[in-house]
Design a protein around this motif. Structure first.
Motif, PDB file in Angstrom:
ATOM      1  N   ASP A  21      31.956  34.319  49.060  1.00  0.00           N
ATOM      2  CA  ASP A  21      33.140  33.463  48.934  1.00  0.00           C
ATOM      3  C   ASP A  21      33.729  33.159  50.312  1.00  0.00           C
ATOM      4  N   ARG A 295      32.072  44.406  40.682  1.00  0.00           N
ATOM      5  CA  ARG A 295      30.924  45.298  40.766  1.00  0.00           C
ATOM      6  C   ARG A 295      31.350  46.663  40.232  1.00  0.00           C
ATOM      7  N   GLU A 373      39.403  48.819  49.074  1.00  0.00           N
ATOM      8  CA  GLU A 373      39.395  47.355  48.891  1.00  0.00           C
ATOM      9  C   GLU A 373      39.711  46.676  50.211  1.00  0.00           C
TER      10      GLU A 373
HETATM   11  N1  LIG Z   1      29.986  40.294  37.305  1.00  0.00           N
HETATM   12  C1  LIG Z   1      30.515  39.276  37.945  1.00  0.00           C
HETATM   13  N2  LIG Z   1      30.388  38.022  37.472  1.00  0.00           N
HETATM   14  C2  LIG Z   1      30.943  36.973  38.124  1.00  0.00           C
HETATM   15  N3  LIG Z   1      31.623  37.073  39.280  1.00  0.00           N
HETATM   16  C3  LIG Z   1      31.766  38.297  39.799  1.00  0.00           C
HETATM   17  C4  LIG Z   1      31.223  39.452  39.182  1.00  0.00           C
HETATM   18  N4  LIG Z   1      31.515  40.532  39.947  1.00  0.00           N
HETATM   19  C5  LIG Z   1      32.215  40.071  40.999  1.00  0.00           C
HETATM   20  N5  LIG Z   1      32.362  38.721  40.914  1.00  0.00           N
HETATM   21  C6  LIG Z   1      32.997  37.839  41.880  1.00  0.00           C
HETATM   22  O1  LIG Z   1      32.657  38.333  43.179  1.00  0.00           O
HETATM   23  C7  LIG Z   1      33.789  38.232  44.031  1.00  0.00           C
HETATM   24  C8  LIG Z   1      34.251  39.646  44.333  1.00  0.00           C
HETATM   25  O2  LIG Z   1      34.975  39.597  45.430  1.00  0.00           O
HETATM   26  P1  LIG Z   1      35.802  40.834  46.051  1.00  0.00           P
HETATM   27  O3  LIG Z   1      36.342  40.345  47.338  1.00  0.00           O
HETATM   28  O4  LIG Z   1      36.838  41.278  45.107  1.00  0.00           O
HETATM   29  O5  LIG Z   1      34.783  42.036  46.172  1.00  0.00           O
HETATM   30  P2  LIG Z   1      33.480  42.503  46.991  1.00  0.00           P
HETATM   31  O6  LIG Z   1      33.599  43.965  46.908  1.00  0.00           O
HETATM   32  O7  LIG Z   1      32.277  41.883  46.443  1.00  0.00           O
HETATM   33  O8  LIG Z   1      33.653  41.986  48.471  1.00  0.00           O
HETATM   34  C9  LIG Z   1      33.805  42.601  49.760  1.00  0.00           C
HETATM   35  O9  LIG Z   1      34.028  41.506  50.668  1.00  0.00           O
HETATM   36  C10 LIG Z   1      35.154  40.721  50.313  1.00  0.00           C
HETATM   37  C11 LIG Z   1      35.193  39.536  51.249  1.00  0.00           C
HETATM   38  O10 LIG Z   1      35.620  39.862  52.512  1.00  0.00           O
HETATM   39  C12 LIG Z   1      36.431  41.541  50.322  1.00  0.00           C
HETATM   40  O11 LIG Z   1      37.491  40.735  49.833  1.00  0.00           O
HETATM   41  C13 LIG Z   1      36.273  42.770  49.429  1.00  0.00           C
HETATM   42  O12 LIG Z   1      37.418  43.595  49.498  1.00  0.00           O
HETATM   43  C14 LIG Z   1      35.012  43.527  49.844  1.00  0.00           C
HETATM   44  O13 LIG Z   1      34.825  44.692  49.056  1.00  0.00           O
HETATM   45  C15 LIG Z   1      34.809  37.410  43.295  1.00  0.00           C
HETATM   46  O14 LIG Z   1      34.561  36.053  43.506  1.00  0.00           O
HETATM   47  C16 LIG Z   1      34.506  37.789  41.825  1.00  0.00           C
HETATM   48  O15 LIG Z   1      34.982  36.828  40.922  1.00  0.00           O
END
Ligand SMILES: Nc1ncnc2c1ncn2[C@@H]1O[C@H](COP(=O)(O)OP(=O)(O)O[C@H]2O[C@H](CO)[C@@H](O)[C@H](O)[C@H]2O)[C@@H](O)[C@H]1O
Length: 469
Positions: A21, A295, A373
């Protein structure tokens, strides 16, 4: 300024989590500020690469593990992306139907080498190289130390840590894969007797950023073994809060969701989305709908929150929907809750982008009981869709969610990742839902909070500019 982002993930091309993202949005906003920001990423065998055509812009070979491996740099033939994206195609290593697996060391090392070999041939060099996470963690070292890239060593290189839990460790057996350098410099690769790409990036990058100010401070205390290194390098470290792509995440135009809505139509809009979601997942829509997306791993509290949900569901005063995949035990615990809570609880184990949008739109509350986080994007998407975040106060969650008990508060937060605290946070959510006037006005208020990339894209540009000679 000419900027190259180098990353393993980028939305909408290949997404495993939040890294995609960020890399799929930041360049767009930097271009909007008048810069030329591009992405370099692997060419995977996935839906995006299967449904687009590509043109070769460069072709060569890398010397890797005693073999000559061919690679190409590709671009999409049509203008389908919002920013320049270069794909590193190494058929033997990168072209897989996954992003991460057990063969990551060789794949991402070859990716980094091919990327730098190509950059070496460019007439107009980038003015900034911005690496993301450990998959690109050896680039700052190779730029500084590998003889082959000497002419590139004046390009400032920035590394962003999206998640310090994953460091890309590998053993010295593979040292020879790194393009030749003075072996006296091997210490720069080392952390605790293995090659640690994230530690290497922290040592060699000109600046190190994390994705929220609080996470940067937390990392100096606990960073999966790298805390002392981060403390030592703290002068070049800074936390810059992630933004969100408000064009992709916009309830007024989101083509994934059941019914579009704005701040003026949020009440009926969210209700339509909630009804559709509850119908699909056989949930009671008259109760507050509490959701989780993410996740299913320890950092997200996945070992604990299924028990908290079980306890909350016993009260029979909310509906719960979980979307996620990961740890097998957490998946099993979540699936097991289905039988006992028919009509109030459901879970979709897997990854589904469209469903995630529908959940942000249809849920009343979004649960994030994270242990760690770095920033968290889910709570920012939730705010934009008028869904109240229920979070553990840590990292980026602490920086972006203010508890309703505080002045100007709009979310629910708790301090510890325990069954009891998560359960109490859910109970507070249910209570808030029944204070209808306050609940409705909060729903509207949170949609006005601006977390778009505008401010942070500028913060990165200022950081890059401070590095230019
Ligand atoms: N089963 C599923 N189906 C569909 N969509 C799903 C999904 N599981 C997760 N997602 C999507 O994946 C993204 C998750 O983003 P996060 O930033 O919350 O966590 P992530 O730990 O992957 O990222 C890491 O990197 C980011 C970016 O820097 C930080 O914000 C974060 O804290 C860090 O842990 C969101 O767009 C969410 O909607």
């Amino acid at each position: 300024m000419k900027i190259f982002h180098i990353s393993a993930e980028c939305y909408p091309i290949a997404k495993v989590g939040g890294l995609a993202d960020v890399v799929g949005a930041l360049p767009k906003y930097q271009n909007g500020l008048g810069h030329s920001s591009s992405v370099i990423m692997p060419f995977y065998d996935n839906k995006f690469t299967q449904s687009n055509s590509f043109t070769t812009v460069y072709k060569d070979q890398i010397d890797f593990n005693g073999s000559q491996i061919s690679f190409k740099i590709l671009k999409t033939t049509d203008d389908v992306l919002d920013f320049n994206t270069f794909f590193v195609d190494i058929p033997e290593l990168l072209f897989k139907d996954y992003v991460y697996s057990t063969d990551d060391t060789d794949r991402f090392l070859a990716f980094q080498i091919a990327t730098l070999n190509w950059i070496l041939t460019l007439q107009a060099l980038p003015e900034i190289i911005h690496c993301h996470d450990h998959h690109t963690g050896l680039i700052p070292f190779m730029l500084q130390e590998s003889f082959r890239y000497k002419t590139l060593n004046t390009i400032p290189v920035v590394t962003t840590i999206h998640n310090a839990q994953y460091q890309g460790w590998f053993s010295y057996d593979k040292l020879h894969l790194i393009p030749e350098f003075d072996l006296n410099k091997t210490g720069l690769l080392d952390w605790d007797n293995s090659i640690n790409p994230l530690a290497t990036a922290i040592k060699c990058a000109w600046r190190v950023t994390t994705v929220s100010p609080s996470y940067m401070e937390e990392l100096k205390l606990e960073a999966n073994g790298l805390q002392d290194l981060l403390k030592h390098e703290s002068n070049k470290c800074v936390g810059i809060l992630n933004g969100i792509d408000t064009a992709v995440w916009n309830p007024e135009t989101d083509h994934y969701i059941e019914e579009n809505y704005s701040i003026n139509t949020v009440e009926i809009g969210k209700l339509a989305n909630k009804l559709a979601l509850c119908k699909t997942f056989d949930l009671d829509a008259t109760k507050p709908l509490i959701a989780f997306i993410g996740r299913l791993v320890y950092e997200k509290g996945a070992d604990v929150f299924p028990s908290a949900l079980e306890k909350a569901l016993e009260d029979k005063n909310c509906s719960v929907l979980v979307l996620g995949s990961g740890n097998a035990e957490a998946e099993a615990a979540l699936l097991q809750l289905k039988a006992k809570n028919k009509g109030y609880y459901n879970t979709f184990i897997g990854y589904d982008e469209k469903l995630s949008h529908n959940i942000y739109a249809g849920a009343d509350f979004l649960l994030m009981p994270s242990r760690v986080e770095p920033c968290g994007l889910n709570q920012l998407y939730a705010l934009r869709y008028g869904t109240i975040p229920v979070v553990r106060s840590i990292g980026g969650l602490k920086d972006t969610v203010v508890d309703i008990s505080k002045k100007g508060g709009f979310g629910i937060s708790h301090e510890q990742v325990t069954v009891e605290e998560i359960y109490q946070a859910i109970k507070r959510s249910v209570d808030l839902y029944h204070k209808t006037t306050i609940f409705k006005s909060l729903t509207k208020h949170i949609m006005t909070i601006d977390h778009s990339w505008h401010v942070s894209a500028n913060a990165y540009i200022n950081l890059y500019q401070s590095l230019k000679k």
